[in-house]
Motif scaffolding. Structure first.
Motif, short mmCIF file in Angstrom:
data_model
loop_
_atom_site.label_atom_id
_atom_site.label_comp_id
_atom_site.label_asym_id
_atom_site.label_seq_id
_atom_site.Cartn_x
_atom_site.Cartn_y
_atom_site.Cartn_z
N CYS A 1 0.90 -1.14 0.02
CA CYS A 1 -0.08 -0.21 -0.34
C CYS A 1 0.82 1.34 0.14
N VAL A 2 2.04 1.16 0.52
CA VAL A 2 2.77 2.41 0.64
C VAL A 2 3.23 2.77 -1.10
N GLY A 3 3.56 1.90 -1.71
CA GLY A 3 3.69 2.34 -3.23
C GLY A 3 2.45 2.99 -3.74
N VAL A 4 1.37 2.66 -3.61
CA VAL A 4 0.10 3.25 -4.04
C VAL A 4 -0.15 4.60 -3.41
N ALA A 5 0.27 4.66 -2.04
CA ALA A 5 0.13 5.99 -1.61
C ALA A 5 1.15 7.19 -2.01
N LEU A 6 2.24 6.31 -2.43
CA LEU A 6 3.26 7.40 -3.10
C LEU A 6 2.90 7.71 -4.38
N LYS A 7 2.27 6.85 -5.14
CA LYS A 7 1.95 7.16 -6.25
C LYS A 7 0.97 8.19 -6.27
N ARG A 8 0.03 8.20 -5.16
CA ARG A 8 -1.12 9.34 -5.22
C ARG A 8 -0.38 10.84 -4.77
N ALA A 9 0.54 10.62 -3.83
CA ALA A 9 1.15 11.81 -3.25
C ALA A 9 2.09 12.31 -4.55
N ALA A 10 2.74 11.81 -5.24
CA ALA A 10 3.29 12.23 -6.58
C ALA A 10 2.50 12.81 -7.32
N SER A 11 1.31 12.18 -7.55
CA SER A 11 0.50 12.68 -8.81
C SER A 11 -0.04 14.13 -8.40
N PHE A 12 -0.13 14.63 -7.23
CA PHE A 12 -0.41 15.81 -6.57
C PHE A 12 0.87 16.72 -6.43
N GLY A 13 2.01 15.90 -6.64
CA GLY A 13 3.42 16.86 -6.69
C GLY A 13 3.70 17.40 -5.19
N ARG A 14 3.65 16.38 -4.30
CA ARG A 14 3.71 16.61 -2.85
C ARG A 14 4.61 15.46 -2.19
N ALA A 15 5.04 15.58 -0.87
CA ALA A 15 5.20 14.50 0.01
C ALA A 15 4.14 13.86 0.45
#
Length: 174
Positions: A82-96
């Motif tokens: 799930c961390v990979g999914v969360a990182l994909k979501r955060a990066a799509s918004f351009g933030r940490a």
């Protein structure tokens, strides 16, 4: 009182603490072998870069007591996937990453209440098995790619309603 002429006086040199380097006549150019001249590469398996991605692992620990784990499932596997999914979501918004990113990721796969159905449990158990092991990086990347970006862009409150439809789609893609 002034010093006599025969006493060396180098106070002007001693007062200088910084001397700038000589000016370079040529501008700097990216000509080293590993320089990225055309920006960040994109493609399968390259992921989405984002700032401070390691912080997601710390945030994931906050959810450990709330996670709904079936017998035979490992918390470490659920977090790694799930961390990979969360990182994909955060990066799509351009933030940490923030807690909402992890909440969305855990909800999509049914790790947070309400309890998932038996079909999802069986599919999830197979999908997340052993994914926390470093040799299963490709499987973790594939898992992050399963969740559509439209779902990742939803606010955490709307994810649960959208998950039922998305889960049915994910389950048919096996």
């Amino acid at each position: 009182m002034a010093a006599p002429d025969y006493v060396p006086n180098e106070t002007a040199v001693a007062d200088r603490h910084y001397v700038s380097p000589p000016r370079r006549p040529q501008p700097w150019v990216a000509d080293r072998p590993a320089e990225l001249t055309d920006g960040q590469p994109t493609g399968d398996g390259l992921g989405v870069p984002g700032p401070d991605q390691g912080y997601a692992l710390r945030l994931a620990r906050r959810f450990e007591g709330q996670m709904l784990m079936a017998p035979g499932e490992q918390t470490a596997d659920a977090i790694a996937g799930c961390v990979g999914v969360a990182l994909k979501r955060a990066a799509s918004f351009g933030r940490a990453p923030v807690s909402a990113d992890l909440e969305v990721a855990f909800r999509v796969f049914g790790f947070l209440p309400p309890a998932p159905d038996e079909l999802l449990l069986a599919w999830r158990k197979e999908l997340f098995a052993g994914i926390s092991h470093p040799h299963h990086y490709a499987e973790a990347r594939r898992l992050a790619g399963l969740v559509p970006e439209a779902v990742l862009r939803l606010p955490p409150g709307e994810v649960e309603a959208a998950c039922d439809a998305v889960r049915a789609d994910l389950l048919t893609r096996r």
